[in-house]
Enzyme design. Structure first.
Site, short mmCIF file in Angstrom:
data_model
loop_
_atom_site.label_atom_id
_atom_site.label_comp_id
_atom_site.label_asym_id
_atom_site.label_seq_id
_atom_site.Cartn_x
_atom_site.Cartn_y
_atom_site.Cartn_z
N LYS A 86 3.51 1.80 16.22
CA LYS A 86 4.61 1.65 15.25
C LYS A 86 4.64 2.81 14.25
O LYS A 86 5.68 3.33 13.89
CB LYS A 86 4.43 0.32 14.51
CG LYS A 86 5.52 0.03 13.51
CD LYS A 86 5.24 -1.28 12.78
CE LYS A 86 6.36 -1.62 11.80
NZ LYS A 86 5.99 -2.72 10.90
N GLN A 87 3.46 3.19 13.77
CA GLN A 87 3.41 4.20 12.71
C GLN A 87 2.04 4.88 12.73
O GLN A 87 1.10 4.36 13.33
CB GLN A 87 3.63 3.54 11.36
CG GLN A 87 2.54 2.58 10.93
CD GLN A 87 3.01 1.62 9.85
OE1 GLN A 87 3.44 0.53 10.15
NE2 GLN A 87 2.91 2.04 8.60
N GLU A 141 1.08 -1.88 13.21
CA GLU A 141 1.18 -3.35 13.29
C GLU A 141 1.59 -3.82 14.68
O GLU A 141 1.83 -5.01 14.87
CB GLU A 141 2.17 -3.84 12.22
CG GLU A 141 1.64 -3.65 10.82
CD GLU A 141 2.65 -4.02 9.73
OE1 GLU A 141 3.85 -4.12 10.03
OE2 GLU A 141 2.22 -4.20 8.57
N TRP A 147 0.83 -1.20 0.00
CA TRP A 147 0.00 0.00 0.00
C TRP A 147 0.87 1.26 0.00
O TRP A 147 0.39 2.35 -0.26
CB TRP A 147 -0.96 0.01 1.20
CG TRP A 147 -0.32 0.27 2.54
CD1 TRP A 147 0.69 -0.47 3.11
CD2 TRP A 147 -0.61 1.31 3.48
NE1 TRP A 147 1.02 0.05 4.34
CE2 TRP A 147 0.24 1.15 4.61
CE3 TRP A 147 -1.52 2.37 3.50
CZ2 TRP A 147 0.22 2.00 5.71
CZ3 TRP A 147 -1.54 3.21 4.62
CH2 TRP A 147 -0.68 3.02 5.69
N ASP A 148 2.16 1.09 0.26
CA ASP A 148 3.11 2.21 0.25
C ASP A 148 2.98 3.01 -1.04
O ASP A 148 3.11 4.24 -1.04
CB ASP A 148 4.55 1.69 0.31
CG ASP A 148 4.84 0.79 1.50
OD1 ASP A 148 3.92 0.10 1.96
OD2 ASP A 148 6.00 0.76 1.94
C1 BGC Z 1 4.91 -1.21 7.59
C2 BGC Z 1 3.86 -1.33 6.50
C3 BGC Z 1 4.55 -1.18 5.16
C4 BGC Z 1 5.69 -2.18 5.01
C5 BGC Z 1 6.49 -1.98 3.75
C6 BGC Z 1 5.98 -2.25 7.36
O1 BGC Z 1 6.98 -2.13 8.34
O2 BGC Z 1 4.32 -1.42 8.85
O3 BGC Z 1 2.91 -0.31 6.66
O4 BGC Z 1 3.62 -1.39 4.15
O5 BGC Z 1 6.59 -2.02 6.10
O6 BGC Z 1 7.07 -0.71 3.72
#
Ligand code: BGC
Length: 769
Positions: free
Chosen positions: A601-602, A488, A357-358
């Site tokens: 985490k984000q 996550e 999804w990035d």
């Molecule tokens: C992130 C995801 C991301 C993936 C690839 C993961 O660490 O939590 O949101 O899509 O990395 O960049």
């Protein structure tokens, strides 16, 4: 965090050789041209620690899934970007001893990635165990002009000896992926041939049957004249080379020019691969290294005209943003709708080189603003082409009637991620794909995309959301159970606010898009509704009911949206109170402890507030920012840029800058101690957004481009360019104010700091802050 890259505006520079840093540098100094890419592995043999990486775009391998406990619905494989042939290799022996930096004494080591002109240069002096001292200067690039080729100039000077020298330029397809699940090799040998001054090797992938021919052509110049080679020809399975023997005297220089081509069955007929490779090599070698390098510099100059961001008064920041832009342009050129952007680009194996999804959530704005709109359109069409697979993906999980669940990780549209909490639960990714359609159409004005492709995708995604929610008697609302949000660090939560919000938003946006297409392209609506068997009354009414009755967890006391139903039951502590040894928590804490903690985490709720900023008041955004930011550990590279943009919008300039710095030099300073796996290419687009959307306040509202810039106090000025609806605007921010230059012929009405202004074609407007 490391601090060994020398600050410079246009170059990435490493001085001194530290084998401990080799993998990190191999990532940072990577090269690519959209068609192929490679880590900065040495040309000469190296017996020290290294991650070999050469990648050919679109060529992947479905590596059989490895999990402890199989769960129904898991995909059978994880698609991996393949380590392909090593085409840079040139073995050197001096008086019988191999030149190997792990064994020699190395001095004057210097590596420079010249971002302005798009090449990598490495020089060093090595004293071999036999006392012979050589000076080497190697320059190479992946051509962005002839994008299936690369070129190397490798110069060796004898410093203190006269002795026999043996040189072996080679192509080696006998390579492995370090992340192979079962230690398998993924390439089958097809054939190989060595000729006087050239060689090629063709291999094919197991299962996927991609064929790639990697070929080389080379010349050796000694004392200013080209050597007659008389080589020993070596042909082994998956390997072909020439071995040349000569004598080098003290003070003399031997230069090897090696041209290489990587030709794949993705773009050419299998039977033609070696002849196409030879044609390409004949073409580039007749241009010669210097001419190719000049063309490379000219082509990069054009890329920089379109996409450069200039920062005055802060060299570290300037280097950081240019590095990010350079890597993005090396990774994806937008010419081929079958290709996408892997989170590590061509710089490593991690994340399999697959699409996440990035792309939609982070990368699209960069490509949309710095290239013509067809580049961004190709990124969207990529998902349109995967719609059927997304429907099958949802069917495997029990959904029906054309519901589409796009994969979390994919190469060809099939899901290939196999952790239940991500594969089955991290469904918010579906929303990002819908959001990208909205983002693209509002930015480019290309609403015809809806009738052509977009609406069909939106219907599939909306059908998924409509089936994924359920009615809660207790809450008298629609709820979404058992999900993982962007954070996550919690799984299987109920009612992740972000997921619920983007689900309802998608339903709303699909209905609006349907109305638009009905009005403007009724034939398209007829075609699409027929193709997807759309039941207008039943489905749209159901969607409206869900939109009106979606449940959003909310804390009345703090007046913030809750990341999920149980968030307030957690012990709410702040990142600043964590001990230094605990950070990053994903490397120091058990997973169980992370899941129960409040640490994020984000960006999660904040991701939603960033996407849908216009639907919330500034006070609401501020309250949520102040609640969540102190609990966010930013252990995903995707996180700080979103916080930076929101902080900019909230006028929290110091916070915006702090977050910007974390993303801008993430790889150059190895902030998260993981650059050795590859660079964080997709988050680099986030850094660009932090400047343009954050500091520059670029936004699209009501069909108008808005700018609301401020100057971070550490900078003297900055400028960027955007291509908005085919009008190229340059925005120059300094202590004196803002200059907006319209480089195109047409006038453009924009909103500057809330007030409408017209920037006439080929004219400049100067404004005070
Ligand atoms: C992130 C995801 C991301 C993936 C690839 C993961 O660490 O939590 O949101 O899509 O990395 O960049």
């Amino acid at each position: 965090m490391k601090d060994y890259i020398i600050h410079d505006e246009w170059n990435i520079i490493e001085e001194g050789f530290d084998p401990e840093l080799n993998r990190v540098s191999e990532s940072i100094f990577s090269l690519g041209n959209g068609r192929m890419g490679q880590r900065a592995n040495f040309e000469e043999q190296y017996s020290g620690d290294s991650l070999q990486g050469n990648y050919v775009a679109g060529v992947y391998y479905p590596d059989k899934t490895r999990v402890g406990w199989w769960k129904n619905g898991y995909p059978d494989y994880f698609a991996k970007v393949l380590n392909a042939a090593n085409w840079v290799g040139i073995n050197i022996w001096i008086d019988g001893e191999a030149l190997d930096l792990a064994k020699a004494k190395v001095s004057d080591f210097r590596r420079v990635l010249n971002m302005k002109e798009g090449y990598l240069e490495r020089s060093f002096v090595a004293t071999l165990q036999n006392g012979n001292q050589v000076e080497v200067k190697a320059t190479r690039f992946c051509s962005i002009v002839d994008d299936e080729t690369g070129a190397i100039e490798y110069k060796i000077t004898a410093k203190n000896f006269s002795a026999p020298i043996k040189i072996e330029p080679y192509i080696d397809f006998d390579v492995v992926n370090e992340d192979s699940n079962y230690d398998e090799k993924f390439w089958n040998s097809v054939d190989q041939s060595a000729f006087d001054g050239s060689a090629w090797v063709t291999a094919s992938t197991k299962k996927t049957n991609f064929y790639v021919c990697s070929a080389m052509k080379f010349a050796v110049v000694h004392n200013g004249s080209e050597l007659t080679l008389n080589p020993e020809l070596v042909e082994k399975e998956k390997y072909a080379s020439n071995i040349i023997e000569s004598v080098i005297n003290s003070g003399e220089t031997v230069t090897i020019y090696k041209y290489a081509a990587n030709i794949s069955s993705e773009n050419h007929k299998i039977d033609d691969l070696s002849s196409v490779a030879n044609e390409q090599l004949a073409k580039v070698s007749s241009k010669g290294f210097d001419q190719m390098k000049k063309e490379q510099a000219d082509a990069w100059a054009n890329k920089w005209v379109e996409s450069d961001v200039v920062i005055k008064g802060d060299v570290a920041a300037q280097q950081g943003i240019r590095f990010n832009i350079f890597q993005l342009n090396q990774t994806y050129t937008g010419e081929d709708p079958r290709l996408n952007i892997g989170p590590k680009g061509f710089t490593g194996e991690k994340y399999g080189g697959s699409t996440y999804w990035d792309t939609e959530a982070y990368c699209l704005p960069f490509y949309m603003s710095t290239s013509n709109s067809h580049v961004a359109r190709n990124l969207l069409v990529y998902r349109y082409k995967h719609l059927q697979k997304a429907i099958e993906n949802a069917e495997k999980l029990g959904f029906k009637n054309g519901a589409a669940l796009y994969p979390m990780v994919t190469m060809n549209g099939e899901e290939c991620h196999n952790e239940w909490e991500i594969t089955f639960e991290e469904i918010h990714r579906n929303g990002a794909i819908a959001y990208a359609i909205y983002d693209y159409t509002r930015y480019t004005g290309d609403k015809s995309y809806l009738g052509e492709y977009g609406l069909e995708v939106l219907i599939g995604i909306s059908r998924f959301w409509a089936q994924r929610v359920n009615w809660s008697e207790a809450k008298q609302k629609y709820v979404m159970l058992g999900v993982t949000g962007p954070n996550e660090y919690e799984n299987n939560v109920n009612n992740n606010w972000y997921t619920n919000y983007i689900a309802a938003w998608t339903l709303r946006y699909t209905l609006e898009s349907m109305d638009y297409v009905k009005e403007n392209n009724p034939e398209d609506l007829k075609r699409i509704s027929g193709a997807v068997n759309f039941d207008f009354d039943k489905e749209t009414q159901n969607w409206k009911k869900i939109i009106d009755n979606m449940y959003y967890p909310y804390d009345e006391e703090r007046k913030v949206y809750l990341q999920q139903d149980g968030f307030l039951d957690k012990e709410l502590i702040q990142v600043k109170d964590l001990a230094k040894e605990d950070r990053p928590i994903n490397q120091n804490w058990s997973w169980d402890r992370i899941l129960r903690s409040c640490f994020i985490k984000q960006a999660d709720v904040l991701q939603g507030l960033y996407f849908f900023e216009d639907e919330f008041t500034e006070d609401e955004i501020r309250r949520n920012f102040e609640f969540y930011e102190p609990m966010t550990v930013h252990e995903s590279s995707l996180s700080p840029c979103v916080h930076s943009i929101l902080a900019s919008k909230l006028g929290m300039e110091d916070k915006a800058y702090e977050m910007y710095l974390r993303t801008a030099r993430l790889d150059l300073d190895d902030y998260n101690n993981d650059t050795e796996d590859g660079c964080h290419t997709t988050s680099m687009a986030g850094t660009w957004m932090a400047v343009v959307k954050g500091f520059g306040g670029m936004d699209i509202k009501d069909e108008k481009l808005h700018l609301n810039p401020f100057l971070p106090s550490k900078w003297q000025g900055y400028s960027f360019k955007i291509n908005y609806r085919d009008v190229v605007l340059k925005v120059d921010v300094s202590k004196h104010g803002v200059e907006v230059t319209n480089e195109s012929g047409e006038d453009l009405d924009i909103i500057f700091k809330g007030s409408p202004i017209t920037v006439e074609g080929k004219a400049k407007k100067e404004m005070a802050f």
